[in-house]
Design an enzyme around this catalytic site. Sequence first.
Site, PDB file in Angstrom:
ATOM      1  N   ASP A 145       9.312   2.664   0.233  1.00 16.24           N
ATOM      2  CA  ASP A 145       8.238   3.352   0.946  1.00 16.24           C
ATOM      3  C   ASP A 145       8.373   2.971   2.413  1.00 16.24           C
ATOM      4  OD1 ASP A 145       5.988   4.336   2.095  1.00 16.24           O
ATOM      5  OD2 ASP A 145       4.568   3.401   0.705  1.00 16.24           O
ATOM      6  N   TYR A 166       0.850  -1.191   0.000  1.00 14.36           N
ATOM      7  CA  TYR A 166       0.000   0.000   0.000  1.00 14.36           C
ATOM      8  C   TYR A 166       0.883   1.237   0.000  1.00 14.36           C
ATOM      9  CZ  TYR A 166      -3.556   3.390   1.522  1.00 14.36           C
ATOM     10  OH  TYR A 166      -4.405   4.457   1.601  1.00 14.36           O
ATOM     11  N   LYS A 210       3.968   8.767   9.218  1.00 18.48           N
ATOM     12  CA  LYS A 210       3.688   8.147  10.517  1.00 18.48           C
ATOM     13  C   LYS A 210       4.644   8.607  11.633  1.00 18.48           C
ATOM     14  CE  LYS A 210       0.795   4.733   8.425  1.00 18.48           C
ATOM     15  NZ  LYS A 210       0.831   3.923   7.230  1.00 18.48           N
TER      16      LYS A 210
HETATM   17  C1  LIG Z   1       0.205   4.380   5.877  1.00 20.99           C
HETATM   18  C2  LIG Z   1       1.004   4.168   4.660  1.00 20.99           C
HETATM   19  C3  LIG Z   1       0.914   5.053   3.570  1.00 20.99           C
HETATM   20  C4  LIG Z   1      -0.103   6.165   3.512  1.00 20.99           C
HETATM   21  O1  LIG Z   1       0.110   7.119   4.498  1.00 20.99           O
HETATM   22  P1  LIG Z   1      -1.120   8.066   4.955  1.00 20.99           P
HETATM   23  O2  LIG Z   1      -0.486   9.007   5.930  1.00 20.99           O
HETATM   24  O3  LIG Z   1      -2.148   7.164   5.546  1.00 20.99           O
HETATM   25  O4  LIG Z   1      -1.605   8.763   3.741  1.00 20.99           O
HETATM   26  C5  LIG Z   1       1.759   4.854   2.501  1.00 20.99           C
HETATM   27  N1  LIG Z   1       2.645   3.857   2.498  1.00 20.99           N
HETATM   28  C6  LIG Z   1       2.770   2.990   3.522  1.00 20.99           C
HETATM   29  C7  LIG Z   1       3.790   1.911   3.470  1.00 20.99           C
HETATM   30  C8  LIG Z   1       1.936   3.116   4.626  1.00 20.99           C
HETATM   31  O5  LIG Z   1       2.022   2.226   5.619  1.00 20.99           O
END
Ligand SMILES: *Cc1c(COP(=O)(O)O)cnc(C)c1O
Length: 469
Positions: A280, A185, A308
Site C-alpha cells: 500500500d 491503515y 495522495k
Molecule cells: C491515506 C491512506 C489511505 C487512504 O487514502 P484516502 O485517500 O484517505 O482514502 C490508504 N492507505 C494508506 C497507506 C494511506 O496513507
Amino acid sequence: MLTPPATVIQQPLTLASEGPRVRKDGRRLVPLRFGLHDPVMHNTTRSHEIFAAAQRLMPGGVSSPVRAFKSVGGQPIVFDRVKGAYAWDVDGNRYIDYVGSWGPAICGHAHPEVIGALREALEKGTSFGAPCALENTLAEMVIDAVPSVEMVRFVNSGTEACMAVLRLMRAFTGREKVIKFEGCYHGHADMFLVKAGSGVATLGLPDSPGVPRSVTANTLTAPYNCLESVKALFAEHPGEIAGVILEPVVGNAGFITPEPGFLEGLRELTREHGALLVLDEVMTGFRISYGGAQAKFGVTPDLTTLGKVIGGGLPVGAYGGRADIMEMVAPAGPMYQAGTLSGNPLAMTAGIKTLELLKQPGTYERLEAITQRLTAGLLEAAREAGVPICGGSVSAMFGFFLCPGPVRNFEEAKATDTARFAKLHRAMLERGVYLAPSSYEAGFTSLAHSDADVEATISAFQEAFALVA
Ligand SMILES: *Cc1c(COP(=O)(O)O)cnc(C)c1O
C-alpha cells in the site's frame, strides 16, 4: 548548510534513538533564541467561531476525523488558503506546513504549474464519463515509474484503491483471508478496520461498530517487522491466505521503518505460499522515491495501491500490478469495480503535472537533504531539552516518538508520551509550525520548504521542547 548526500540510501533505515539527556550540570534548558518569555501573539478567534458552527453541521465538525484536534486538545485551526510550504488560517496566521494535505502536496501547495494546467483543463470540462487521453498519459507515467505496475486502474481515493485491491487479491487466488499489520491503515473499508492506524489509532477507537464480525473474521493481523508472526499465520491457515498487505514504510502509526529483511522476507513467504504481496503505497508512492518504496528497497510486490501524490491535490487513487492479475478487473475480466468520476480530466491533469515536476533531476536528493536536516535538528533540540525521543526520516517523510525507542511496531509506538506531544503540538502551532495533530501520523516535507523554513522550524522546536521538558 544543506548539501545533498553523496548517495541516496538504498537500505531500510533503522530509527535513530536516544534516551533522555540532561546536561552535566543538571540543567535541561536550551538557550532561548526567540524570546520564549514574550507573550506569543497567536489569535485564533475566527477559527474557533467557524469550528463551533461546523460542529453543529457535521459530525465532530470535520469531513475526516484526524483534522479535529481530538488527541492534542484545543481547537483545530481553520485554513483559509495554502501556497508553497505555507498555510494561512482564517485569522491571518501563517504556518510552515508539515502535513501537506496529508501527503499530496509534495511539490508545495498550489504549485503555479499545477494550477495553470488545471485552469486549462477546466475549460474543457470537469468530467467526461468517457475515455480521455489524459488517463493514458498518467497510466504510462505510473507504469514507467513503479516497478510492480504493468497495468493500472484509476479510482478516486486511497480507500477505494485498497478496497478494490482486496477484492482482486481474493478473486485472483480464490482465497478469502488476508494478513494486515497492527497500526497500518488501508482506508476505511470494513475488512481493514482491524487494529487500524491513523485516526483509528489517534482516537484510541476499538475496532469500529458497524463492521460485521463475519467480514473481519477473514482479516488476520501481525505485529509490523515480525516475520515470525506472519510465518505462524501461514502455518495456521494453509492454502487460505490470499495475500499480505502493508505500508512499506509506516506513516499511519507514527513513522516506522521496515527493518532490513522484513520486506524481502514477506516477498519470499508470500511466494512460497501462493499468496500475493500488496504494498500500500498510497502514502509512500512518489514520496519515498519516484518509484515509491518498492524502488527504494528493491522489493517488487504483485500489486500496489497509490493515491495522495498521484492526484496532485485532487481526489485520486489507483491500483495496479502484474498484468495477468489486473486482467481480472472488469471489463477485461470478471472482477467488478467501477467509478463515475474515476480518471476525470481534472484529477489526471493535476497528477500528470505533479509527476512531471517530481521527475526533474535532483528533486529527491533535495527532499532527502532537507528532511534529514529537519529531523536531525528536532532530535537534537529534544535531547538538549532532556526530552526522550526517537525518530528518523526516509526521503520526504519523517516522524518522531516521545520515548527512548527504538520503535519497530505499533505496540512500541504506544510508549510515546501523548500528553507531552499535545503540549508540544500547541507550542509549535503558536510558533507558526503546523504538525499533524497526532503522535500516530508521519510528517511530510515538500520541494517548497526552503532551508530558511527548516531552520526556523528547528528554532521553534528548540523553544517548544524547552517548554515541555
Ligand atoms: C491515506 C491512506 C489511505 C487512504 O487514502 P484516502 O485517500 O484517505 O482514502 C490508504 N492507505 C494508506 C497507506 C494511506 O496513507
